[in-house]
Design a protein around this motif. Structure first.
Motif: not given
Length: 171
Positions: A61-62, A64-70, A89, A92-93
């Motif tokens: 989820q973290e 995914d959040k980083m990717y959406k923010s990016y 990202i 982290k993945e």
């Protein structure tokens, strides 16, 4: 004629040998389900697996959040910052996937925990089955809960309760 006689003799010997074999049927799933220690171990294992899965889900989820923010900020970032964020990202993945593999992969933490909690009980059941087979001189034991497909068997051949009794389990 000589070959025919030898073949017939071998077939007859095999037929008489097959009649002399003794066997029984057991249900290891039934046996294990009736052992309280096994149920407790399985519950502990499920709780640990759930906890680890939540930890892994949080990491994904973290990511995914980083990717959406990016994605939202991508237009305003320089090429250098884009590459830096993409690398973060991806790292982290990779960490999340490595943790997932460490926990649930082949010979991972869950496998080791299962070995610690469940294997001793399974070994006791296996030893009890061996004892029963040796004492009653069974040539082989079929497990109806496993991959063997039994279309029909006489219930008096099912020795699962005898195994439970030898393990001291009251049902």
């Amino acid at each position: 004629m000589k070959k025919l006689f030898i073949t017939a003799a071998i077939v007859l010997a095999a037929a008489f040998g097959a009649n002399a074999q003794r066997y029984c049927v057991i249900d290891t799933k039934y046996i294990l389900d009736n052992i309280p220690e096994y149920k407790d171990s399985q519950k502990k294992l499920d709780a640990v697996a759930d906890q680890w899965q939540k930890e892994i889900d949080a990491k994904f989820q973290e990511v995914d959040k980083m990717y959406k923010s990016y994605q939202a900020e991508q237009v305003m970032l320089t090429e250098e910052l884009k590459h830096k964020r993409e690398d973060e990202i991806v790292a982290k993945e990779k960490d999340a996937k490595d943790l997932q593999k460490k926990r649930f992969g082949y010979e991972g933490d869950l496998f080791k925990k299962r070995e610690e909690l469940v294997k001793p009980i399974q070994d006791r059941v296996y030893n009890a089955i061996q004892k029963l087979a040796a004492s009653r001189m069974y040539d082989f034991v079929l497990d109806k809960s496993g991959g063997v497909t039994l279309i029909f068997f006489d219930p008096k051949l099912d020795k699962s309760d005898d195994i439970l009794k030898s393990l001291g389990v009251k049902k």
